[in-house]
Design an enzyme around this catalytic site. Structure first.
Site, PDB file in Angstrom:
ATOM      1  CD  GLU A   1      -3.073   1.122   1.971  1.00 12.44           C
ATOM      2  OE1 GLU A   1      -4.379   1.537   2.141  1.00 12.44           O
ATOM      3  OE2 GLU A   1      -2.728   0.419   2.992  1.00 12.44           O
TER       4      GLU A   1
ATOM      5  CB  VAL B   1       2.449   4.432   6.258  1.00 14.51           C
ATOM      6  CG1 VAL B   1       1.805   3.901   7.447  1.00 14.51           C
ATOM      7  CG2 VAL B   1       2.849   3.723   5.898  1.00 14.51           C
TER       8      VAL B   1
ATOM      9  N   GLY C   1      -1.559   9.264   8.763  1.00  9.18           N
ATOM     10  CA  GLY C   1      -1.305  10.085  10.007  1.00  9.18           C
ATOM     11  C   GLY C   1      -0.198  11.317   9.043  1.00  9.18           C
TER      12      GLY C   1
ATOM     13  CG  ASP D   1       3.261   8.016   4.809  1.00  8.57           C
ATOM     14  OD1 ASP D   1       2.065   7.322   4.172  1.00  8.57           O
ATOM     15  OD2 ASP D   1       4.138   8.984   5.179  1.00  8.57           O
TER      16      ASP D   1
ATOM     17  CD  GLN E   1       2.530   7.758  -5.049  1.00 13.81           C
ATOM     18  OE1 GLN E   1       1.713   7.867  -4.546  1.00 13.81           O
ATOM     19  NE2 GLN E   1       2.218   6.907  -6.502  1.00 13.81           N
TER      20      GLN E   1
ATOM     21  CG  HIS F   1      -4.699  11.000  -3.395  1.00 10.09           C
ATOM     22  ND1 HIS F   1      -5.027   9.355  -3.311  1.00 10.09           N
ATOM     23  CD2 HIS F   1      -4.468  10.689  -1.884  1.00 10.09           C
ATOM     24  CE1 HIS F   1      -4.742   8.939  -2.538  1.00 10.09           C
ATOM     25  NE2 HIS F   1      -5.103  10.104  -1.597  1.00 10.09           N
TER      26      HIS F   1
END
Length: 240
Positions: A57, A60, A62, A89, A108, A133
């Site tokens: 994923e 993460v 937070g 993350d 990423q 995103h």
């Protein structure tokens, strides 16, 4: 407080490990409530629950807080009892690591970093992109990670509403733009039928031949990997 909370969640998660809705509540993930993703995850992931999956994923949670995040990673851990869950993350989320949960720190948007992650964890069965995103990041990450998916693996993208938001590189005017997440994947739909394309000189791409289905939902896309090498059942006389 954190130790009591962890113990409480652990006990409840064992009782409700077969119920992804309950696990989403227990671990307070925004995939339920903040978003309506759990129903789709149940539909797509239920057949995979008992298998030994490698799940990655992106994001993460937070933000920069060193004590927050990891909610969905823990949810996946208890739902997929035989799987190892990996997270990525940009912030230090090492506190989230526990048995069957590992976290990498990096972006990423960093190709070298993603390649190191893939080299470390090997073939991936499920990817869930809940990261920046930003449209360009989402598309480039898919291009890099999809070939590392196992045969019949599933690639999921969340929060595709940013496809329409200029701040994230989206576009609400050119809805078919290949520079937006939704536009990019809409442009892959014809590849599902690549063997029927009669255009002279058309050459099937890797994605044409290795995507067997694409499922679009509100703010969520599922891409299924699999061989799509069926030839046309129709002779050329039907095509012209």
């Amino acid at each position: 407080y954190q130790e009591i909370k962890f113990l409480y969640q652990t006990v409840l998660s064992h009782l409700y490990s077969n119920n992804l809705y309950a696990l989403a509540h227990i671990f307070r993930t925004d995939k339920l409530g903040g978003h309506d993703y759990i129903e789709k995850y149940v539909s797509h992931f239920l057949p995979l629950r008992g298998k030994r999956n490698t799940i990655l994923e992106i994001g993460v949670g937070g933000y920069s807080s060193q004590l927050a995040g990891g909610n969905s990673l823990r949810m996946w851990k208890h739902y997929f009892k035989n799987s190892h869950i990996y997270g990525i993350d940009v912030h230090d989320k090492s506190h989230v690591q526990e048995r069957r949960i590992s976290v990498f720190q990096g972006s990423q948007d960093d190709e070298k970093f993603l390649k190191r992650v893939v080299s470390s964890i090997g073939v991936i069965d499920i990817v869930i992109d809940d990261g920046s995103h930003i449209n360009g990041h989402v598309i480039d990450t898919f291009k890099l990670l999809f070939p590392s998916l196992s045969e019949n693996g599933i690639y999921v993208i969340e929060d595709t509403q940013t496809s329409y938001w200029p701040k994230f590189g989206g576009d609400s005017y050119d809805l078919n733009s290949s520079k937006t997440t939704v536009g990019y994947f809409k442009n892959l739909v014809d590849g599902l039928n690549h063997s029927e394309i009669a255009r002279i000189g058309y050459v099937s791409s890797y994605l044409d031949c290795n995507i067997k289905s694409i499922h679009f939902y509100h703010n969520q896309i599922f891409i299924y990997k699999g061989k799509n090498n069926f030839g046309s059942k129709y002779s050329k006389r039907y095509q012209y």
